[in-house]
Design a protein around this motif. Structure first.
Motif, short mmCIF file in Angstrom:
data_model
loop_
_atom_site.label_atom_id
_atom_site.label_comp_id
_atom_site.label_asym_id
_atom_site.label_seq_id
_atom_site.Cartn_x
_atom_site.Cartn_y
_atom_site.Cartn_z
N LEU A 17 0.77 -1.26 0.03
CA LEU A 17 0.12 0.13 0.14
C LEU A 17 0.76 1.20 -0.04
CD1 LEU A 17 -2.86 -0.99 2.41
CD2 LEU A 17 -2.67 -1.04 -0.10
N ASN A 18 0.66 2.17 -1.02
CA ASN A 18 1.37 3.56 -0.95
C ASN A 18 0.59 4.63 -0.74
OD1 ASN A 18 3.80 1.77 -1.95
ND2 ASN A 18 2.41 1.20 -3.57
N GLY A 19 0.30 4.96 0.43
CA GLY A 19 -0.33 6.15 0.33
C GLY A 19 -1.87 6.16 0.15
N LEU A 20 -2.41 5.08 0.94
CA LEU A 20 -3.89 4.99 0.67
C LEU A 20 -4.67 5.57 1.53
CD1 LEU A 20 -5.66 1.70 0.11
CD2 LEU A 20 -6.48 2.90 2.02
N ASN A 21 -5.81 6.53 1.05
CA ASN A 21 -6.80 7.34 1.99
C ASN A 21 -8.33 6.79 1.78
OD1 ASN A 21 -5.03 9.71 2.88
ND2 ASN A 21 -4.40 9.61 0.79
N THR A 56 4.54 1.45 7.31
CA THR A 56 5.55 2.31 7.54
C THR A 56 5.25 3.91 7.60
OG1 THR A 56 5.57 2.30 5.16
CG2 THR A 56 7.01 0.59 6.26
N GLN A 57 3.92 3.92 7.49
CA GLN A 57 3.70 5.36 7.31
C GLN A 57 2.04 5.60 7.43
OE1 GLN A 57 5.52 7.70 4.41
NE2 GLN A 57 4.04 9.40 4.65
N GLY A 58 1.32 6.54 8.14
CA GLY A 58 0.22 6.65 7.87
C GLY A 58 -0.59 6.30 9.29
N THR A 59 -1.73 6.61 9.22
CA THR A 59 -2.65 6.40 10.38
C THR A 59 -4.19 5.75 9.84
OG1 THR A 59 -3.78 8.33 10.60
CG2 THR A 59 -1.89 8.20 11.87
N ILE A 60 -4.60 4.97 10.95
CA ILE A 60 -6.15 4.67 10.86
C ILE A 60 -6.64 4.95 12.30
CG2 ILE A 60 -7.52 2.33 10.25
CD1 ILE A 60 -5.45 1.22 9.05
N LEU A 61 -7.95 5.68 11.91
CA LEU A 61 -8.56 6.06 13.11
C LEU A 61 -9.97 5.40 12.95
CD1 LEU A 61 -8.12 9.66 13.43
CD2 LEU A 61 -6.99 8.15 14.58
N ARG A 223 -3.12 2.15 -4.03
CA ARG A 223 -3.56 3.50 -3.94
C ARG A 223 -4.86 3.51 -4.49
NH1 ARG A 223 1.06 7.26 -5.19
NH2 ARG A 223 1.57 5.69 -6.42
N ILE A 224 -5.84 4.38 -3.84
CA ILE A 224 -7.10 4.49 -4.49
C ILE A 224 -7.11 5.59 -5.63
CG2 ILE A 224 -9.65 5.39 -4.22
CD1 ILE A 224 -9.36 3.83 -1.19
N VAL A 225 -7.28 5.00 -6.86
CA VAL A 225 -6.85 5.82 -7.99
C VAL A 225 -8.31 6.35 -8.53
CG1 VAL A 225 -4.78 4.74 -8.71
CG2 VAL A 225 -7.08 3.87 -9.53
#
Lengths: 250, 480
Positions: A17-21, A56-61, A223-225
């Motif tokens: 995963l590379n910067g998924l929002n 490696t990066q990011g958060t999940i709330l 990533r969601i494109v």
């Protein structure tokens, strides 16, 4: 309800995963689609807390709480429940025993006492009837010797009994014939409510004929494109994924 | 799950580690003819018994300890062991529970075995073996009415010498093996059961063993005889207090089933396994053998083994009678530094004999365990059948499990099946349970209990509950 921000995940040093929002609100049904190997299953596995994934990066709330601070079972008790693509067999452990242990663990976390046996039996019989499962399934060992369709129905049965806030269903349609698909879909649809969200991970559009999503996301290369409403799923069905790939590359 | 976490999860302290402060009448360490004479005299035995013991002793002197087992322990100094220990005033036996040393009753309380309550509620007659001497026997009346004899072996030697003489050593001969020979020379107590022809024993018979005096070897001798069409279910359970020095335990159990008789022998064993470094645990070298002497007789061994530093044990069946049946259901759990080499032998001699072996091994911590099973089909065992299933479950990655199945087939009409699996306690099973909200410790216990189910369902109801609880305690961690 669920907020995934800039999520980067690697598995054995390989970026998945590379910067998924992704933001999911209560009452919504989201579908994540994408070609094989896009990282669809990784997302739900990371949310549930499976080992072997390095964030490696990011958060999940989840409801404002950082889930990386929570153990696997704490996440489940908070209302995050993962329906497995390949449900696990546990020899010698009765299905009904697992259900009861899980329900009571969740009740205990909410400060409630154990469910009285008659009430539990009534609940479970009712829900297994909804899933068109013979009561004898409850007495069998968890998923042992179940057919693919029976395993999937069993996953939904657990959802119906445990009533999660966010139900994540990973490829719940794989290996189902059309009749089993209808039963599974009706089970999932009965979970729809204003205070519950559902996240479907699927490769095929056909599931979405039975469970209508509010939002559809296309996951490519971690990533969601592209995001859209249910029409997007139909378009993917008709045109495949290539045009999305080209669009996102452009 | 990381292996350190797993290791922590399965580490636990022995919960039954305490010492009861009762004075013992103990002989000085050492083994020679006069020690044996002392034991025999203390027990008030007849001359033939003393001679039988001495015969065994002389055989033993010529033997060497077995070295084929997959076990590693320092040589035992048999002269450093004391061979007799009895609670004070053994001739002054209590006639009822009121006369029993309150400290002893307290011991049972701590073990969670309130004798009176248990006996009354469960209808179980308990022949409690405490440091080699039976202290109390209950429900004798009811058994007496049915004609069942249930008493200590010492009492049996005095009261029923003919019966004892007829059967003792006929299943496990004096010189059968090193430890059996030692036991034959110095055994101090144990149980004797005789169920007469056509009698179904009206209750389950139960013995709780307990090793108590420091440095005292425990040499139990049990003999159970079921006459024609008779039935009995016998329960054996053990715990021991915490100790620094290794304690040797070399018991012998002999079962005899005549025509159409059925003996069910169940064991839950929870001896002190030693500390985390393996220090101080019990050495358990046991010879258990059943003789299906009569036609259509049946002997069933069910065991749950969780304790001991070292276990060397192969409950076996000699299937002599036509169409006789032998069964072995076993759960062995090793943790810490425990070592176990255990299994069974099914010797098919008679025609149409059948045997079933279900062995479940669970290894955790740094423990090591082996299943060793022999299925032997003799030339006259026409149409004999055996089914063997042995499964091992590994918890963590520092333990080991081995399977040594031996087959000797001497009759071409026999059918022998063997299935074996080894699996790691699957991370995905754990994840599946935890992802439903079940905490790690409960999930481990659920999976392990599920794994053992085939065996637990063979245990008498009450014992099954106990076994499950024991298993949970054994694998319980200090996870906060």
């Amino acid at each position: 309800m669920l907020e995934v921000k800039d999520l980067h995940v690697t598995v054995e040093d390989k970026a998945i995963l590379n910067g998924l929002n992704l933001t999911i609100n209560a009452g919504e049904v989201h579908a994540i689609m994408g070609p094989n190997g896009a990282g669809k299953s990784t997302l739900s596995a990371v949310i549930a807390g499976k080992d072997g994934y390095e964030v490696t990066q990011g958060t999940i709330l989840f409801e404002g709480q950082d889930i990386f601070e929570m153990e696997i079972e704490e996440r489940a008790r908070a209302g995050l429940l993962l329906g497995f693509q390949y449900p696990i067999e546990i020899p010698g452990v009765k299905n009904i025993y697992l259900l009861k242990a899980a329900l009571n663990a969740q009740r205990a976390a909410r400060g409630e006492g154990e469910i009285p046996a008659p009430e539990f039996m009534k609940l479970v019989r009712e829900k297994s009837a909804e899933m068109k499962m013979d009561p004898s399934f409850l007495q069998r060992a968890v998923n042992e010797g179940f057919s693919g369709g029976e395993k999937k129905r069993n996953e939904i049965l657990q959802m119906l009994v445990l009533q999660p806030k966010l139900a994540m269903l990973d490829e719940i349609d794989s290996g189902l014939d059309i009749d089993a698909m209808k039963v599974v879909a009706s089970g999932v649809n009965s979970l729809r409510s204003a205070d519950r969200a559902i996240l479907l991970v699927t490769h095929y559009q056909r599931l979405l004929n039975h469970i209508e999503p509010d939002r559809v996301h296309v996951l490519v290369d971690g990533r969601i494109v592209k995001s859209g409403d249910k029409e997007l799923a139909l378009e993917l069905e008709a045109r495949g994924y290539d045009w999305v790939l080209e669009e996102s590359a452009a | 799950m990381a292996s350190e976490e797993m290791e922590q999860l399965v580490r636990r302290e022995y919960k039954q580690g305490f010492v009861t402060d009762i004075e013992s009448d103990t002989v000085p360490p050492g083994l020679n003819e006069s020690t044996i004479a002392f034991i025999s005299q203390k027990k008030g035995e007849p001359q033939w018994m003393l001679e039988w013991r001495l015969e065994a002793y002389h055989q033993w002197l010529k033997m060497t300890p077995p070295s084929w087992a997959h076990l590693d322990y320092p040589p035992i100094d048999y002269q450093a062991i004391s061979y007799f220990s009895a609670p004070k005033k053994p001739e002054d036996r209590p006639q009822s529970l009121d006369e029993v040393d309150p400290k002893l009753l307290e011991t049972y309380e701590k073990l969670g075995i309130p004798l009176h309550e248990r006996a009354a509620l469960a209808g179980v007659a308990v022949d409690a073996v405490f440091d080699s001497v039976s202290v109390t026997t209950t429900f004798k009346e009811k058994l007496h009415e049915a004609g069942v004899i249930f008493c200590s072996i010492s009492e049996a030697i005095r009261e029923y010498p003919e019966l004892v003489r007829q059967y003792l050593g006929t299943v496990v001969p004096q010189a059968d093996n090193y430890f059996a020979a030692l036991n034959s020379a110095v055994f101090t107590d144990g149980s004797f059961v005789y169920v007469p022809e056509g009698v179904k024993c009206p209750m389950e018979l139960s013995t709780y063993f307990r090793i108590n005096a420091a440095n005292t070897g425990q040499f139990e001798r049990t003999l159970i005889v079921c006459d024609k069409q008779a039935q009995v279910s016998y329960l054996e359970g053990c715990t021991a207090p915490m100790r620094d020095e290794n304690q040797l335990h070399a018991a012998v159990v002999e079962l005899v089933a005549l025509d159409d008789a059925y003996i069910k022998y169940s064991t839950v064993q929870n001896w002190y396994p030693g500390d985390e470094d393996g220090k101080g645990g019990i050495y358990n070298f046991v010879t258990k053998r059943g003789d299906c002497r009569g036609d259509r007789s049946r002997i069933s061994w069910t065991q749950v083994e969780t304790g001991s530093a070292i276990t060397w044990k192969y409950p076996s069946c000699m299937l002599r009678g036509k169409e006789s049946i032998g069964e072995f259901y076993s759960v062995a759990v090793t943790n810490g530094r425990q070592q176990a080499d255990t299994g069974t032998k099914m010797i098919h001699i008679g025609e149409g004999t059948r045997s079933t072996i279900v062995a479940k091994g669970i290894a955790a911590g740094r423990s090591d365990q082996s299943y060793r099973g022999l299925v032997k089909i003799g030339p006259r065992a026409k149409g004999a059948r055996n089914y063997t299933q042995c499964d091992s479950l590994l918890i963590g990655d520092q333990c080991g499990a081995h399977t040594f199945p031996y087959q000797e087939i001497g009759n071409s009409t026999a059918t022998v099946e063997h299935e074996a699996t080894t699996s790691k306690i699957a991370d995905d099973q754990l994840f599946y349970c935890r992802a439903r909200g079940i905490d790690e410790e409960d999930a481990v216990s659920m999976i392990v209990n599920g794994f053992c189910k085939d065996v637990f369902q063979e245990l008498p109801m009450e014992f099954a509950v106990e076994a499950e609880a024991l298993l949970n305690v054994t694998l319980e961690g200090s996870v906060g």
